[in-house]
Scaffold this motif. Structure first.
Motif, mmCIF file in Angstrom:
data_model
loop_
_atom_site.group_PDB
_atom_site.id
_atom_site.type_symbol
_atom_site.label_atom_id
_atom_site.label_comp_id
_atom_site.label_asym_id
_atom_site.label_seq_id
_atom_site.Cartn_x
_atom_site.Cartn_y
_atom_site.Cartn_z
ATOM 1 N N GLY A 66 -9.386 16.116 8.209
ATOM 2 C CA GLY A 66 -7.979 14.971 8.162
ATOM 3 C C GLY A 66 -7.285 15.087 9.176
ATOM 4 N N LEU A 67 -6.490 15.967 9.372
ATOM 5 C CA LEU A 67 -5.073 15.917 10.043
ATOM 6 C C LEU A 67 -5.569 14.404 11.709
ATOM 7 C CD1 LEU A 67 -4.590 19.412 10.167
ATOM 8 C CD2 LEU A 67 -2.889 17.969 9.825
ATOM 9 N N LEU A 68 -7.170 15.251 11.844
ATOM 10 C CA LEU A 68 -7.446 14.138 12.724
ATOM 11 C C LEU A 68 -7.200 12.531 12.772
ATOM 12 C CD1 LEU A 68 -10.151 16.256 14.917
ATOM 13 C CD2 LEU A 68 -7.995 15.738 15.825
ATOM 14 N N ILE A 69 -7.743 12.210 11.502
ATOM 15 C CA ILE A 69 -7.727 10.609 10.624
ATOM 16 C C ILE A 69 -6.122 10.378 11.149
ATOM 17 C CG2 ILE A 69 -7.955 9.530 8.395
ATOM 18 C CD1 ILE A 69 -10.167 11.172 8.486
ATOM 19 N N HIS A 70 -5.564 10.929 10.104
ATOM 20 C CA HIS A 70 -4.032 10.707 9.660
ATOM 21 C C HIS A 70 -3.365 10.455 11.616
ATOM 22 C CE1 HIS A 70 0.387 10.928 8.888
ATOM 23 N NE2 HIS A 70 0.696 11.932 9.886
ATOM 24 N N CYS A 71 -3.822 11.744 12.596
ATOM 25 C CA CYS A 71 -2.918 11.134 13.587
ATOM 26 C C CYS A 71 -3.862 10.401 14.487
ATOM 27 C CB CYS A 71 -3.645 12.164 14.500
ATOM 28 S SG CYS A 71 -3.057 14.035 13.673
ATOM 29 N N PHE A 72 -5.007 9.556 13.906
ATOM 30 C CA PHE A 72 -5.562 8.422 15.062
ATOM 31 C C PHE A 72 -4.906 7.140 14.456
ATOM 32 C CE2 PHE A 72 -7.907 4.599 14.397
ATOM 33 C CZ PHE A 72 -8.783 4.333 15.730
ATOM 34 N N GLY A 73 -4.507 7.476 12.911
ATOM 35 C CA GLY A 73 -4.312 6.014 12.539
ATOM 36 C C GLY A 73 -2.779 6.085 12.838
ATOM 37 N N CYS A 102 -2.874 -3.713 9.825
ATOM 38 C CA CYS A 102 -0.914 -2.880 8.888
ATOM 39 C C CYS A 102 -2.113 -2.197 7.870
ATOM 40 C CB CYS A 102 -0.189 -3.901 8.861
ATOM 41 S SG CYS A 102 1.488 -4.371 9.583
ATOM 42 N N LEU A 103 -3.087 -3.194 7.877
ATOM 43 C CA LEU A 103 -4.046 -2.342 5.554
ATOM 44 C C LEU A 103 -4.645 -1.466 6.841
ATOM 45 C CD1 LEU A 103 -4.780 -3.028 3.918
ATOM 46 C CD2 LEU A 103 -6.522 -4.678 4.437
ATOM 47 N N ILE A 104 -5.219 -1.780 7.976
ATOM 48 C CA ILE A 104 -6.419 -0.971 8.774
ATOM 49 C C ILE A 104 -5.690 0.498 9.475
ATOM 50 C CG2 ILE A 104 -8.442 -0.613 10.040
ATOM 51 C CD1 ILE A 104 -8.961 -3.777 9.926
ATOM 52 N N LEU A 105 -5.212 0.533 9.654
ATOM 53 C CA LEU A 105 -4.695 1.344 11.030
ATOM 54 C C LEU A 105 -3.485 2.665 9.109
ATOM 55 C CD1 LEU A 105 -3.695 0.668 13.793
ATOM 56 C CD2 LEU A 105 -5.659 1.513 13.481
ATOM 57 N N PHE A 108 -5.949 4.882 7.418
ATOM 58 C CA PHE A 108 -6.487 5.763 8.295
ATOM 59 C C PHE A 108 -5.319 7.126 7.637
ATOM 60 C CE2 PHE A 108 -8.866 3.508 10.730
ATOM 61 C CZ PHE A 108 -10.716 4.208 10.460
ATOM 62 N N TYR A 109 -3.478 5.929 8.240
ATOM 63 C CA TYR A 109 -2.620 7.415 8.015
ATOM 64 C C TYR A 109 -1.989 8.129 6.675
ATOM 65 C CZ TYR A 109 2.262 8.218 8.583
ATOM 66 O OH TYR A 109 3.893 8.248 8.396
ATOM 67 N N ASN A 110 -2.854 7.533 5.358
ATOM 68 C CA ASN A 110 -2.936 7.651 4.630
ATOM 69 C C ASN A 110 -3.549 8.095 3.982
ATOM 70 O OD1 ASN A 110 0.004 6.544 4.374
ATOM 71 N ND2 ASN A 110 -0.820 4.154 3.237
ATOM 72 N N SER A 111 -5.105 7.916 4.646
ATOM 73 C CA SER A 111 -6.133 8.546 4.292
ATOM 74 C C SER A 111 -5.880 10.074 3.950
ATOM 75 C CB SER A 111 -7.571 7.540 4.754
ATOM 76 O OG SER A 111 -7.477 8.284 5.510
ATOM 77 N N THR A 181 2.297 1.099 3.100
ATOM 78 C CA THR A 181 1.442 0.428 2.309
ATOM 79 C C THR A 181 2.684 -0.590 1.014
ATOM 80 O OG1 THR A 181 0.360 2.040 3.132
ATOM 81 C CG2 THR A 181 0.253 1.155 0.819
ATOM 82 N N LEU A 182 3.910 -0.038 0.784
ATOM 83 C CA LEU A 182 4.363 -0.521 -0.232
ATOM 84 C C LEU A 182 5.137 -2.265 0.004
ATOM 85 C CD1 LEU A 182 7.457 2.459 -1.201
ATOM 86 C CD2 LEU A 182 4.349 1.609 -2.417
ATOM 87 N N VAL A 183 5.229 -2.569 1.709
ATOM 88 C CA VAL A 183 5.310 -3.582 1.491
ATOM 89 C C VAL A 183 5.036 -4.758 0.891
ATOM 90 C CG1 VAL A 183 5.948 -5.184 3.455
ATOM 91 C CG2 VAL A 183 6.411 -2.944 3.885
ATOM 92 N N SER A 184 3.538 -4.695 0.748
ATOM 93 C CA SER A 184 2.854 -5.445 0.130
ATOM 94 C C SER A 184 1.914 -4.624 -0.890
ATOM 95 C CB SER A 184 1.666 -5.790 0.780
ATOM 96 O OG SER A 184 0.738 -3.992 1.282
ATOM 97 N N SER A 185 3.281 -3.839 -2.229
ATOM 98 C CA SER A 185 2.313 -3.471 -3.568
ATOM 99 C C SER A 185 3.850 -4.111 -3.968
ATOM 100 C CB SER A 185 2.275 -1.892 -2.782
ATOM 101 O OG SER A 185 2.303 -1.548 -4.543
ATOM 102 N N THR A 186 3.319 -3.777 -5.361
ATOM 103 C CA THR A 186 4.035 -5.035 -6.812
ATOM 104 C C THR A 186 4.757 -3.512 -7.423
ATOM 105 O OG1 THR A 186 2.440 -4.731 -7.978
ATOM 106 C CG2 THR A 186 3.049 -6.961 -7.220
ATOM 107 N N ILE A 187 4.021 -2.091 -6.778
ATOM 108 C CA ILE A 187 4.552 -0.999 -8.000
ATOM 109 C C ILE A 187 5.965 -0.454 -7.377
ATOM 110 C CG2 ILE A 187 3.124 0.991 -6.298
ATOM 111 C CD1 ILE A 187 2.443 2.686 -7.364
#
Length: 336
Positions: A66-73, A102-105, A108-111, A181-187
């Motif tokens: 998870g740390l590597l995935i976050h760092c990659f994104g 933005c959506l894909i990278l 990775f950041y969030n996951s 992420t929140l830029v394109s969200s209605t939450i």
């Protein structure tokens, strides 16, 4: 060019020329340079060596992944943003972030962040099984670890669902000035705090349970009438508890600081410009720094414990008295 487009371009120029945002991204970018070899080597080391029980080790491997995935994104996002910000340009619309980038990278950041946040829960459950079935746990199937790993991933997916359920997956009538992420969200921003607060509460409960299990393991090790195999399992449990204590504590501290920082920024957001707001957000999410600290801290703990164990074994082989643990006293008796 229309008035709306002119406003959009000028706003993007404001982001790209923000000294605070540039500095924040540069600091995080340079922090990530050593984080890749440190976390990457820790992942490889944990994958190829027997550091803990195989079920415990599986949870740690998922955490490091998870740390590597976050760092990659994150590294990819910051690299592209910094290139655009420092590259000579006169029209801000030329460097507007691409929606799919933005959506894909950012995913990775969030996951990666979600996986990291859920690890303490799976480790606590694994330790509960280890202490509860201490007499047979050394030969316990790895299926328990696989199930706990699946639970960890499922919890991460549940958290990500709260982040993305109202987000757009196709470009619409909004414009990204910064990948978030929140830029394109209605939450609403307030709604994003609910899962984060639940995570903090679960982490605090995990620390309390972890401490109780550590005490229970210690009491079991002090019992005289158990065989050497069970005592070895309990001693290895002690090793895991000592090494993972800093990991559980640092993880809780990291998640708590991120949530506290986000809540504070939301309350005082009117006092900051949007670029400055994003600069502080990125500095608050100090996950690569956390990753390096926890990898080094756990390695140092394991090295200290193993050094102590080697000294005790050497003393037992030489016939010298070992006063630190009943396991080594029984080991010494079997040698004599």
């Amino acid at each position: 060019m229309t008035t709306v487009n002119s406003t959009v371009c000028e706003t993007m120029l404001t982001y790209s020329k923000s000294v605070e945002l540039r500095l924040s991204l540069l600091i995080n970018w340079f922090i990530m340079l050593p984080s890749f070899p440190i976390i990457g080597y820790s992942f490889f080391y944990c994958w190829t060596r027997r550091l803990f029980h195989k079920n415990t080790q599986l949870q740690v491997i998922i955490h490091l992944g998870g740390l590597l995935i976050h760092c990659f994104g994150r590294f990819s996002l910051h690299t592209l943003d910094l290139f655009n910000y420092f590259h000579p340009h006169t029209d801000g619309c030329d460097i507007l972030p691409n929606f799919y980038r933005c959506l894909i990278l950012r995913f990775f950041y969030n996951s990666g962040q979600a996986l990291i946040s859920m690890t303490p829960l799976s480790i606590i459950l694994e330790r509960l099984i280890a202490v509860g079935y201490n007499r047979a746990y050394e030969n316990c199937s790895i299926n328990y670890g696989v199930l706990l790993g699946a639970l960890q991933i499922a919890l991460a997916i549940a958290y990500l669902t709260t982040r993305y359920i109202h987000a757009a997956f196709r470009p619409a009538s909004f414009t990204f000035f910064y990948c978030q992420t929140l830029v394109s969200s209605t939450i609403s921003t307030n709604e994003t705090y609910i899962p984060l607060l639940l995570i903090i509460v679960s982490h605090i409960v995990s620390i309390l349970i972890f401490r109780c299990l550590e005490i229970k393991n210690k009491k079991l090790r002090e019992v005289v009438d158990i065989n050497l195999s069970t005592r070895y399992t309990l001693d290895q449990g002690r090793r895991s508890f000592i090494a993972l204590k800093c990991f559980i504590s640092y993880n809780c501290l990291m998640v708590s600081l991120i949530t506290a920082g986000l809540m504070f920024l939301h309350l005082v957001s009117s006092h900051f410009s949007k670029p400055n707001y994003m600069a502080i957000i990125e500095m608050t999410h100090a996950i690569p720094l956390y990753g390096m600290i926890v990898c080094i801290a756990v390695y140092w703990k394991l090295r200290t414990i193993d050094g102590e164990q080697r000294r005790n074994i050497t003393m037992a082989l030489r016939g010298q008295a070992v006063h630190t643990d009943l396991y080594f006293q029984m080991f010494e008796k079997q040698l004599n």
